[in-house]
Motif scaffolding. Structure first.
Motif: not given
Length: 136
Positions: A112-127
């Protein structure tokens, strides 16, 4: 002749099986596990989490360290921390309270697409693809 005065210019080290055995004996369990996870990511053709940048579309693999239910904006969200030996990534499934097979210690591949949230890498609703239990 010193170690660096070898014709190749490289210090002479014991080579082969003996050297690998010494390296394994002097490494901690965590270092060995991290190295194994990094080799697994490379073999699966995945991007190392430590190399992932913001807004990048990636395919990563690793072991789930933690799995928690944490509401986000009033919506249930299942959060898991994925570790591949280089760094950790938060994987979040919005609107889910649980997913069969998503549990600590399980290996998986997520994309999926990586995003940054509060300095951490996050992957929302990934395959995602769960790795077979025999490979743990």
């Amino acid at each position: 002749m010193s170690a660096v005065d070898q014709p190749s210019g490289k210090p002479d080290k014991p080579a082969g099986r003996f050297r690998r055995m010494l390296d394994r004996l002097s490494s901690s369990q965590e270092e060995l596990h991290s190295a194994e996870l990094q080799q697994d990511a490379e073999a699966a053709g995945c991007t190392k989490i430590g190399d992932c940048g913001d807004r990048q579309i990636v395919k990563v693999t690793g072991t789930l360290r933690t799995v928690t239910l944490r509401p986000r904006a009033g919506v249930p969200a299942l959060e898991a921390e994925l570790f591949d030996g280089t760094a950790a990534l938060d994987v979040v499934w919005l609107g889910r309270r649980s997913i069969l097979g998503i549990e600590p210690g399980r290996r998986l591949i997520a994309s999926g697409r990586i995003s940054m949230s509060q300095g951490r890498r996050v992957l929302f609703n990934p395959k995602y693809e769960l790795r077979p239990l025999g490979q743990e």
